[in-house]
Write a protein that holds these residues in place. Structure first.
Motif, mmCIF file in Angstrom:
data_model
loop_
_atom_site.group_PDB
_atom_site.id
_atom_site.type_symbol
_atom_site.label_atom_id
_atom_site.label_comp_id
_atom_site.label_asym_id
_atom_site.label_seq_id
_atom_site.Cartn_x
_atom_site.Cartn_y
_atom_site.Cartn_z
ATOM 1 N N ASP A 93 0.971 -1.220 0.055
ATOM 2 C CA ASP A 93 -0.077 0.089 -0.076
ATOM 3 C C ASP A 93 0.738 1.281 0.014
ATOM 4 O O ASP A 93 0.543 2.182 -0.618
ATOM 5 C CB ASP A 93 -0.889 -0.082 1.325
ATOM 6 C CG ASP A 93 -2.046 -0.973 1.002
ATOM 7 O OD1 ASP A 93 -2.253 -1.537 -0.243
ATOM 8 O OD2 ASP A 93 -2.662 -1.280 2.042
ATOM 9 N N ARG A 94 1.932 1.231 0.800
ATOM 10 C CA ARG A 94 2.816 2.504 0.771
ATOM 11 C C ARG A 94 3.457 2.654 -0.438
ATOM 12 O O ARG A 94 3.573 3.795 -0.889
ATOM 13 C CB ARG A 94 3.815 2.197 2.028
ATOM 14 C CG ARG A 94 4.065 3.381 2.992
ATOM 15 C CD ARG A 94 4.960 3.309 4.048
ATOM 16 N NE ARG A 94 4.459 2.448 5.114
ATOM 17 C CZ ARG A 94 5.266 1.573 5.716
ATOM 18 N NH1 ARG A 94 6.258 1.325 5.396
ATOM 19 N NH2 ARG A 94 4.475 0.760 6.795
ATOM 20 N N VAL A 95 4.143 1.588 -1.235
ATOM 21 C CA VAL A 95 4.559 1.846 -2.204
ATOM 22 C C VAL A 95 3.432 2.400 -3.463
ATOM 23 O O VAL A 95 3.881 3.237 -4.075
ATOM 24 C CB VAL A 95 5.171 0.454 -2.776
ATOM 25 C CG1 VAL A 95 5.513 0.550 -4.328
ATOM 26 C CG2 VAL A 95 6.506 0.043 -2.029
ATOM 27 N N ILE A 96 2.244 2.002 -3.347
ATOM 28 C CA ILE A 96 1.408 2.360 -4.357
ATOM 29 C C ILE A 96 1.032 3.897 -4.156
ATOM 30 O O ILE A 96 0.929 4.596 -5.099
ATOM 31 C CB ILE A 96 0.235 1.454 -4.384
ATOM 32 C CG1 ILE A 96 0.606 0.105 -5.021
ATOM 33 C CG2 ILE A 96 -1.076 2.106 -5.131
ATOM 34 C CD1 ILE A 96 -0.525 -0.900 -5.002
ATOM 35 N N ALA A 97 1.327 4.304 -2.662
ATOM 36 C CA ALA A 97 0.835 5.744 -2.574
ATOM 37 C C ALA A 97 2.119 6.513 -2.896
ATOM 38 O O ALA A 97 1.816 7.818 -3.334
ATOM 39 C CB ALA A 97 0.536 5.638 -1.144
ATOM 40 N N ASN A 98 3.442 5.870 -2.856
ATOM 41 C CA ASN A 98 4.325 6.871 -2.988
ATOM 42 C C ASN A 98 5.065 6.719 -4.354
ATOM 43 O O ASN A 98 5.533 8.005 -4.689
ATOM 44 C CB ASN A 98 5.644 5.991 -2.220
ATOM 45 C CG ASN A 98 5.469 6.452 -0.731
ATOM 46 O OD1 ASN A 98 4.515 7.019 -0.373
ATOM 47 N ND2 ASN A 98 6.249 5.712 0.310
ATOM 48 N N PHE A 99 4.321 5.812 -5.306
ATOM 49 C CA PHE A 99 4.680 6.025 -6.567
ATOM 50 C C PHE A 99 3.729 6.179 -7.666
ATOM 51 O O PHE A 99 3.533 5.197 -8.229
ATOM 52 C CB PHE A 99 5.702 4.825 -6.880
ATOM 53 C CG PHE A 99 7.090 4.847 -6.057
ATOM 54 C CD1 PHE A 99 8.010 5.630 -6.600
ATOM 55 C CD2 PHE A 99 7.004 3.925 -5.016
ATOM 56 C CE1 PHE A 99 9.172 5.547 -5.849
ATOM 57 C CE2 PHE A 99 8.448 4.192 -4.164
ATOM 58 C CZ PHE A 99 9.336 4.839 -4.638
ATOM 59 N N PRO A 100 2.967 7.059 -7.608
ATOM 60 C CA PRO A 100 1.677 7.261 -8.350
ATOM 61 C C PRO A 100 1.833 7.200 -9.895
ATOM 62 O O PRO A 100 1.327 6.680 -10.819
ATOM 63 C CB PRO A 100 1.021 8.546 -7.991
ATOM 64 C CG PRO A 100 2.192 9.268 -7.143
ATOM 65 C CD PRO A 100 3.075 8.341 -6.546
ATOM 66 N N ALA A 101 3.021 7.974 -10.244
ATOM 67 C CA ALA A 101 3.392 7.889 -11.637
ATOM 68 C C ALA A 101 3.637 6.677 -12.294
ATOM 69 O O ALA A 101 3.162 6.385 -13.163
ATOM 70 C CB ALA A 101 4.406 8.996 -11.919
#
Ligand code: ADP
Ligand code: ZN
Ligand code: MG
Length: 515
Positions: A464-472
């Protein structure tokens, strides 16, 4: 500037690893023996004594000849080679003149050097013959300034095989590569440790130059007078001495005064040059005649027996490691260079392949799938052998023969890596522990809690954190750049400091991204 080409031929003495000497029962290689302790009337050359041929030495010589692709003489005899020198008590050396045990072979080997003219060279073997070593002259520094020479006869009569190559080398690097291969062959056959520093492998290097035209054809005579550089006792000396001679003779050629006659020189390592050497005896006038005290050797049967027993030679082993285990040529070379590492690799591969065979998902898989798996295992095993294992051993001063890790445990460790249960970093930690204690990897993994973390809650949070941190990146992935999945998995691994089970992370990412 003339276009010149070096012509090089080697004469090599290999001490055979027999228990006893060539013609008597004295110990041949007793480490630490007092000078002249291992002598008897025969090897001291006393009158009235009779030599008896060491059958083991003959076998070893024949094995060496076979490995060099030589024909083994059905009938071979010994001759006396006469010269006068303090290290030769009889006044002659028992050698072989016109009927050597082996002749007309060849050896093909790779040459790994930047400036080598040929990447692969084939060198003819003119002959290989048996003879006895001379005693050793020792020059202790007395401090008195008086020159003294002692003679140690422990070496007198130690069996040697002398190998004479054709004048076929074209660079010092080729000579070095040949000697390296010869050493490995001698070790593989168990006939010698062929350690140059210990005098078990000694080399005389012959070198001359000749002129080539623009097309690379020889101008004038094929061969010119040569320099023989005597008694080179390290690979480095061989290379340096040849390079020096090539330069020295090249300058003479450029000045239109190439060497007019063959000479003998020695390598002065302190001055890094060759220098003229006093010649022992009128060379070439050895007054050879058949040794009357020894019967001729009948070698046909022995050659058949030894041929049937030949172990796999290094070149065949390299080729097999490439074809059977999907190793890169360079890795195969490094592994085969060390016979105990090669044996270990063989055992590891066999364990790994047994594991592959047993995988249910590969049951009935197509050959292409197998091929891919074998190649994956080949890369994994070779990198873990040549970098991780050898590195860890070098750091702790251990070696493959005596280490506590056996092939089964090493293979088990690599299976854990291959299945993602252990990441590379933690596997290296586990290997250290295995080398230390000899424990098997699953125990080490439990004890040290090294296993890949499969806690779904923790991995899900990281995802979840990765998906939030790398939206592009996520947007680009969704737009079709599927290769970004690998990047996102990497970020999840980073979030969990490398502890997450990568397969688990991948599955969860896919659920989130595709769902
Ligand atoms: P010698 O007469 O000095 O005993 P051989 O013909 O027995 O010479 O050869 C001894 C070694 O020297 C062999 O390894 C051979 O290949 C090499 N050799 C012979 N002739 C030449 C040459 N012209 N240049 C370089 N090496 C040579
Ligand atoms: Zn003896
Ligand atoms: Mg000769």
């Amino acid at each position: 500037m003339k276009r010149l080409e070096p012509v090089i031929g080697l004469e090599i003495h290999v001490q055979l690893k027999t228990k006893t000497k060539m013609f008597c029962g004295c110990p041949a290689h007793e480490a630490g023996a007092a000078p002249n302790a291992n002598t008897c009337p025969v090897c001291l050359g006393q009158p009235g004594t009779l030599p008896v041929v060491n059958a083991e030495a003959v076998k070893m010589g024949v094995r060496m000849g076979l490995a060099l692709g030589c024909a083994i003489a059905p009938r071979s005899k010994f001759d006396r080679k006469h010269y006068f020198y303090p290290d030769l008590p009889k006044g002659y050396q028992i050698s072989q003149y016109d009927q050597p045990i082996a002749s007309e072979g060849e050896l093909t080997f790779e040459v790994h050097a930047k400036d080598a003219p040929r990447p692969v060279a084939t060198i003819r073997i003119e002959r290989a013959h048996l003879e006895e070593d001379a005693a050793k002259n020792v020059h202790p520094s007395t401090g008195s300034g008086l020159a003294q020479t002692y003679v140690d006869f422990n070496r007198a009569g130690v069996p040697l095989v002398e190998i004479v190559t054709g004048p076929d080398f074209r660079s010092p690097a080729e000579a070095k590569a040949f000697l390296t291969e010869l050493r490995l062959i001698a070790r593989t056959l168990g006939v010698s440790d062929a350690d140059m520093e210990k005098g078990q492998l000694r080399c005389d290097a012959n070198v001359s130059m000749r002129e080539l035209d623009a097309d690379g054809n020889v101008v004038g005579p094929k061969f010119h007078p040569k320099t023989e550089v005597k008694n080179l006792n390290s690979f480095r000396h061989v290379e340096r001495a040849l390079a020096y001679e090539i330069k020295r003779q090249g300058e003479l050629w450029e000045a239109d005064s190439p060497p007019a006659e063959s000479t003998t020189r020695g390598w002065n390592d302190a001055l890094q040059k060759t220098e003229p050497q006093r010649v022992k005896e009128a060379e070439g006038d050895y007054r050879y005649f058949p040794e009357p005290d020894l019967p001729p050797l009948e070698l046909s049967e022995l050659a058949d027996v030894e041929r049937a027993k030949m172990p796999e030679l290094p070149s065949a082993k390299r080729a097999r490691f490439v074809s059977e285990y999907a190793l890169k040529g360079e890795d195969a070379r490094q592994i085969v260079e060390d016979p105990s590492l090669a044996d270990f690799a063989e055992a590891v591969f066999s364990e790994m392949h047994a594991w592959l065979q047993a995988l249910p998902e590969l049951d009935g898989a197509e050959e292409a799938v197998w091929e891919k798996e074998r190649s994956r295992i080949g890369k994994l095993v070779s990198s873990w052998l040549t970098t991780k294992l050898l590195g860890a051993l070098a750091a702790r001063g251990g070696d493959v023969r005596t280490m506590k890790v056996d092939a089964e445990n090493f293979a088990e460790l690599l299976v854990l890596v291959a299945t993602g249960k252990l990441n590379q970093t933690n596997a290296a930690v586990a290997l250290e522990e295995m080398l230390e204690s000899g424990a098997d990897p699953s125990h080490v993994m439990e004890d040290k809690r090294l296993g890949a973390m499969q806690d779904a809650g923790v991995i899900a949070t990281a995802v979840d954190r990765v998906i939030a941190n790398f939206p592009a990146e996520v947007a680009r992935y969704k737009a079709g750049e599927k290769q970004l999945l690998q990047f996102l998995i990497g970020m999840v691994m980073k979030e969990t400091e490398g502890t997450a089970d990568a397969k688990e992370a991948r599955n969860m990412l896919l659920v989130k991204l595709e769902g």
